[in-house]
Every structure is written in C-alpha cells, then in structure tokens.
Design a protein around this motif. Sequence first.
Motif, PDB file in Angstrom:
ATOM      1  N   MET A   1       0.840  -1.189   0.000  1.00 22.11           N
ATOM      2  CA  MET A   1       0.000   0.000   0.000  1.00 22.11           C
ATOM      3  C   MET A   1       0.885   1.252   0.000  1.00 22.11           C
ATOM      4  SD  MET A   1      -2.919   1.165   2.756  1.00 22.11           S
ATOM      5  CE  MET A   1      -3.968  -0.249   2.376  1.00 22.11           C
ATOM      6  N   LYS A   2       0.747   2.072  -1.015  1.00 22.88           N
ATOM      7  CA  LYS A   2       1.539   3.293  -1.120  1.00 22.88           C
ATOM      8  C   LYS A   2       1.100   4.307  -0.070  1.00 22.88           C
ATOM      9  CE  LYS A   2       4.037   2.348  -4.835  1.00 22.88           C
ATOM     10  NZ  LYS A   2       5.515   2.369  -4.863  1.00 22.88           N
ATOM     11  N   SER A   3       2.065   5.093   0.424  1.00 26.22           N
ATOM     12  CA  SER A   3       1.750   6.118   1.418  1.00 26.22           C
ATOM     13  C   SER A   3       2.313   7.460   0.979  1.00 26.22           C
ATOM     14  CB  SER A   3       2.306   5.725   2.784  1.00 26.22           C
ATOM     15  OG  SER A   3       3.706   5.525   2.716  1.00 26.22           O
ATOM     16  N   LEU A   4       1.688   8.515   1.479  1.00 31.28           N
ATOM     17  CA  LEU A   4       2.042   9.881   1.088  1.00 31.28           C
ATOM     18  C   LEU A   4       1.923  10.772   2.318  1.00 31.28           C
ATOM     19  CD1 LEU A   4       2.512  12.089  -1.139  1.00 31.28           C
ATOM     20  CD2 LEU A   4       0.035  12.086  -1.470  1.00 31.28           C
ATOM     21  N   LEU A   5       2.880  11.639   2.532  1.00 28.61           N
ATOM     22  CA  LEU A   5       2.851  12.578   3.647  1.00 28.61           C
ATOM     23  C   LEU A   5       3.006  14.003   3.114  1.00 28.61           C
ATOM     24  CD1 LEU A   5       2.803  13.081   6.726  1.00 28.61           C
ATOM     25  CD2 LEU A   5       5.294  12.791   6.714  1.00 28.61           C
ATOM     26  N   ILE A   6       2.019  14.836   3.400  1.00 26.38           N
ATOM     27  CA  ILE A   6       2.076  16.253   3.028  1.00 26.38           C
ATOM     28  C   ILE A   6       2.473  17.018   4.284  1.00 26.38           C
ATOM     29  CG2 ILE A   6       0.819  18.196   2.038  1.00 26.38           C
ATOM     30  CD1 ILE A   6      -1.218  16.123   0.949  1.00 26.38           C
ATOM     31  N   LYS A   7       3.576  17.725   4.215  1.00 27.46           N
ATOM     32  CA  LYS A   7       4.127  18.404   5.382  1.00 27.46           C
ATOM     33  C   LYS A   7       3.861  19.916   5.341  1.00 27.46           C
ATOM     34  CE  LYS A   7       6.630  16.992   8.138  1.00 27.46           C
ATOM     35  NZ  LYS A   7       6.365  16.488   9.527  1.00 27.46           N
ATOM     36  N   SER A   8       3.428  20.426   6.499  1.00 21.55           N
ATOM     37  CA  SER A   8       3.343  21.880   6.731  1.00 21.55           C
ATOM     38  C   SER A   8       2.489  22.613   5.712  1.00 21.55           C
ATOM     39  CB  SER A   8       4.754  22.492   6.755  1.00 21.55           C
ATOM     40  OG  SER A   8       5.534  21.886   7.753  1.00 21.55           O
ATOM     41  N   VAL A   9       1.364  22.015   5.329  1.00 21.14           N
ATOM     42  CA  VAL A   9       0.443  22.679   4.420  1.00 21.14           C
ATOM     43  C   VAL A   9      -0.565  23.481   5.237  1.00 21.14           C
ATOM     44  CG1 VAL A   9      -1.257  20.782   4.305  1.00 21.14           C
ATOM     45  CG2 VAL A   9      -0.960  22.310   2.341  1.00 21.14           C
ATOM     46  N   GLU A  10      -1.020  24.610   4.713  1.00 31.21           N
ATOM     47  CA  GLU A  10      -1.963  25.441   5.465  1.00 31.21           C
ATOM     48  C   GLU A  10      -3.371  24.856   5.395  1.00 31.21           C
ATOM     49  OE1 GLU A  10      -3.757  29.885   5.115  1.00 31.21           O
ATOM     50  OE2 GLU A  10      -1.572  29.762   5.331  1.00 31.21           O
ATOM     51  N   TRP A  11      -3.943  24.632   6.564  1.00 23.95           N
ATOM     52  CA  TRP A  11      -5.317  24.125   6.670  1.00 23.95           C
ATOM     53  C   TRP A  11      -5.914  24.661   7.958  1.00 23.95           C
ATOM     54  CZ3 TRP A  11      -7.541  19.849   9.731  1.00 23.95           C
ATOM     55  CH2 TRP A  11      -8.850  19.526   9.345  1.00 23.95           C
ATOM     56  N   ASN A  12      -7.107  25.221   7.851  1.00 22.65           N
ATOM     57  CA  ASN A  12      -7.734  25.865   9.012  1.00 22.65           C
ATOM     58  C   ASN A  12      -6.804  26.916   9.640  1.00 22.65           C
ATOM     59  OD1 ASN A  12     -10.086  24.446   8.708  1.00 22.65           O
ATOM     60  ND2 ASN A  12      -9.617  22.917  10.269  1.00 22.65           N
ATOM     61  N   LYS A  13      -6.120  27.663   8.765  1.00 21.08           N
ATOM     62  CA  LYS A  13      -5.288  28.811   9.146  1.00 21.08           C
ATOM     63  C   LYS A  13      -4.028  28.439   9.929  1.00 21.08           C
ATOM     64  CE  LYS A  13      -9.260  31.937   9.174  1.00 21.08           C
ATOM     65  NZ  LYS A  13     -10.051  32.931   9.937  1.00 21.08           N
ATOM     66  N   LYS A  14      -3.587  27.192   9.827  1.00 20.32           N
ATOM     67  CA  LYS A  14      -2.345  26.837  10.518  1.00 20.32           C
ATOM     68  C   LYS A  14      -1.636  25.719   9.762  1.00 20.32           C
ATOM     69  CE  LYS A  14      -4.515  23.544  13.707  1.00 20.32           C
ATOM     70  NZ  LYS A  14      -4.773  23.211  15.129  1.00 20.32           N
ATOM     71  N   PRO A  15      -0.311  25.610   9.911  1.00 24.02           N
ATOM     72  CA  PRO A  15       0.438  24.534   9.255  1.00 24.02           C
ATOM     73  C   PRO A  15      -0.002  23.167   9.776  1.00 24.02           C
ATOM     74  CG  PRO A  15       1.909  26.252  10.043  1.00 24.02           C
ATOM     75  CD  PRO A  15       0.571  26.521  10.660  1.00 24.02           C
ATOM     76  N   THR A  16      -0.229  22.252   8.860  1.00 24.62           N
ATOM     77  CA  THR A  16      -0.758  20.931   9.211  1.00 24.62           C
ATOM     78  C   THR A  16      -0.091  19.877   8.345  1.00 24.62           C
ATOM     79  OG1 THR A  16      -2.901  21.951   9.732  1.00 24.62           O
ATOM     80  CG2 THR A  16      -2.887  19.569   9.411  1.00 24.62           C
ATOM     81  N   ASP A  17       0.056  18.673   8.900  1.00 20.88           N
ATOM     82  CA  ASP A  17       0.540  17.530   8.128  1.00 20.88           C
ATOM     83  C   ASP A  17      -0.636  16.603   7.830  1.00 20.88           C
ATOM     84  OD1 ASP A  17       2.998  18.655   8.550  1.00 20.88           O
ATOM     85  OD2 ASP A  17       3.683  17.141   9.977  1.00 20.88           O
TER      86      ASP A  17
END
Length: 419
Positions: free
Chosen positions: A1-17
């Motif tokens: 199963m392939k996995s993906l991590l998005i780091k420090s993207v803006e969501w709900n006005k704050k950096p989120t992974d």
Amino acid sequence: MKSLLIKSVEWNKKPTDIYIEGNRIVKIGEELNNPADKIIDGKRKAVIPGMVNCHTHAAMTLFRGFGDDMPLKPWLEDRIWPNESKLTDEDIYWGAKLACLEMIKTGTTTFFDMYTGFHSTAQAVEEMGLRAVLAGSCFDYFKPELTEKCKRESEALLASMHKYSDRLTYAIGPHAIYTVSGELLKWVQEFATANNILVHLHLSETKGEVEASIKQFGDTPVRYLHKLGVLSPNLVVAHGIYVDEEEMQLLADHGVSVVHNPASNMKLGSGIHFMYDEMKKYGIRVGLGTDGCASSNNLDMVEVMKLTALLGKGWRENPVVLSAEEMFESATATGASILQVDAGRIEEGALADLALIDLNIPAFTPNFNFISNLVYSANGNCVDTLICDGKVLMENKVVPGENEIMDKAAQRAYDLVER
C-alpha cells in the motif's frame, strides 16, 4: 500500500501535516513522522478538497471556440450535432484526455459526464487517474425502435463496468425531455432504482424548452416529470433555470439535485435568474458545473464559483447572498454528496482527493480570508498539486505527458472539422 505525507500545508489557518495510506486520509495533525513512500513540501501552499464538477461533456473540449456566439437551438442543430455525428472513438478518447488534463490543472478530482463514446471516455479517465461518474447518454427522439435500442445499450454499459476501477461509476443520461420519450424516461427511472445508479438530465434550461413542454406535454418540465413519476433522489438535473416555487417544492420533496452552470447559461443566453438561494432554502442540494467546453469554453471550477456568486448577487441586487463559503461548499462537499462520493472534505477516513493551492501568487496577497481569495480573486491556475485516490496526478503544476495530450487533441479537432 503506497503512502504519502504532506508536510506543513496550510489548513484551518495553521500549518498541518496530512498522512495518506492507499486512497484514504489516515491522519491529520502537526509534525507527523509517519514513514511514507513520498513526501510533499506544503509550505506556502493551502490544501482544499478536490473540486467536483457536477455537469460536463468531457470530449467537447474538441469543440472549444467552435460555434461561439450563437443561440442554443441553432448552435446545437447547425454546429454541434452535425459535427458530433462524425466523432470517432479516437476523437472522443483524446478529447476526454484533454478534459481530464484541464480538470487536473485546475483542481477538479471528480466529474459527472454525459456524452457519447462511453468506453473511450472511460479509458481516458482511467489513464489520467481522475474520479468520474459517467452517464451513458440516451436519445430516442420519440421513436419506439430507438427506445428499445437505448434500453439494451444501457443494460450493456452497466454490465461492462466490472472492467473499470472503483474510480469510475456508471450512471444513465437521458439527454432532455425534448429528445427522450416519456416511455424511455419511465424505464430509465425504474432501471436506475433497481440498480442504485444516478440519472442525469438537462432540464428547464431555456424559456423555449418550457414553452415547448407546455405545448407538447401540457405542463412545465418539472411538473411533466412529476406526472411521469420519475422525480427521485437518483435524479440530478442540469441547469434548472426556469422553475417556480411549486416546482422547487416538488424537486425538494423527491430529493432531486440540481446543477448550476453559470458560464454556459450566460454564454448561450439561456438565462441568469438561477434560484440558488431559494433552492437551498427548500432543501435542494445544488452542485456546480462547467457544462462542456463548446458552451463554457473551459472546465475551471474556481472560475465557476466566482461566476455563480457574482451572477447571483448581480441580478438580485444583493451583495449578501451567495457567499464565498457557500460557493466553496457547493463545489466540494455538496458536489461529492450529489455524486455519492466519499470525498469533498478533509477528514480522517475520507478519500484522499486533494488540491494544494499556491499561496505565493498575487491573488492570495494579502490573505485575510483564504476562501474569499480563492473564490473572488483566483482562477484554476492557482492549483499547484493535485491528488486523486491517494495518487499525485500533478506536482509543481506539471502533469506527465501534458504536451502530447494537447498536441494530439488539437490535431483530432482540426481533422474532425475538416471531415
């Protein structure tokens, strides 16, 4: 199963992974350290659910700019239908690939299509990696022999779906009440109910259609469908400009969804007074769509959100209605709900259908209100990365093979017109 991590993207006005396994969002949080096959740097980007285009005709990208500035009836009868009759499977395949490319580039992960050449479109969608509900189109022109032909073809299309991935869903698409008999419409509803599939239909698009319906069937389009007994939660109607209060109540009572296509409605002069606010108050789900490129010229759902808001505010002379937040909801969560897709939202467990928005552009400077800037200031070119079903389809605004797709589609279009 392939996995993906998005780091420090803006969501709900704050950096989120955001951590994705397979095709689902598994974890949302700060400073996640889950091991992943791929990591995407989300700095200076915001994440939104992939947008949902609830009404289009994908392969009509081949007719972009062909037959512009014409009324609907002569546009269909003199320009579009005669040339559509010359379409080959190869034409439709490349036209659909071009449509998928454009939707990827502008942030759409799911679309509801109605067109001929079902398998050619399905092949293109499979290869491009998007999610689609594909409506096999039906026309019987009130001829009994064509009615039976449509029934058999629809049954065969449904039976063929096992060869496609879960990203593709079959629906049935009777074109309109002026091209499809009441007998076929009733059969379509029975077929859809028995097989739990959606029905897609153009309805109440022009004043002329309403007048013709009263003359031919003795009633307005929605009332005519009610008399036939085909209004149901399976039904998704495109356009729905000319409906009155009683008709909106009928649509609401039967769980019918409506798709607003502002660009097409304005360009073809079909009408501007779409009852978005009134339909919402009745409890009708209202999705947004582009229609095909022959009548809207692009498949940019960011642009559709702006057009819907500004058009609705303008004819009502009311700046408060049709807020940016409502437009965003219609283009994402509501659209996904209409198409019965477990997406349109950023939640653990939801399908990993996401778009990353480039914040390092003038449209998001300053960024007092991201959703407002997205709807009123930006266009689809603000999309940097697109993920559908957990797979990265575009990164850094590049889609693998995009130049070949544009070249091949353009050549098919020129060849088609020469024929």
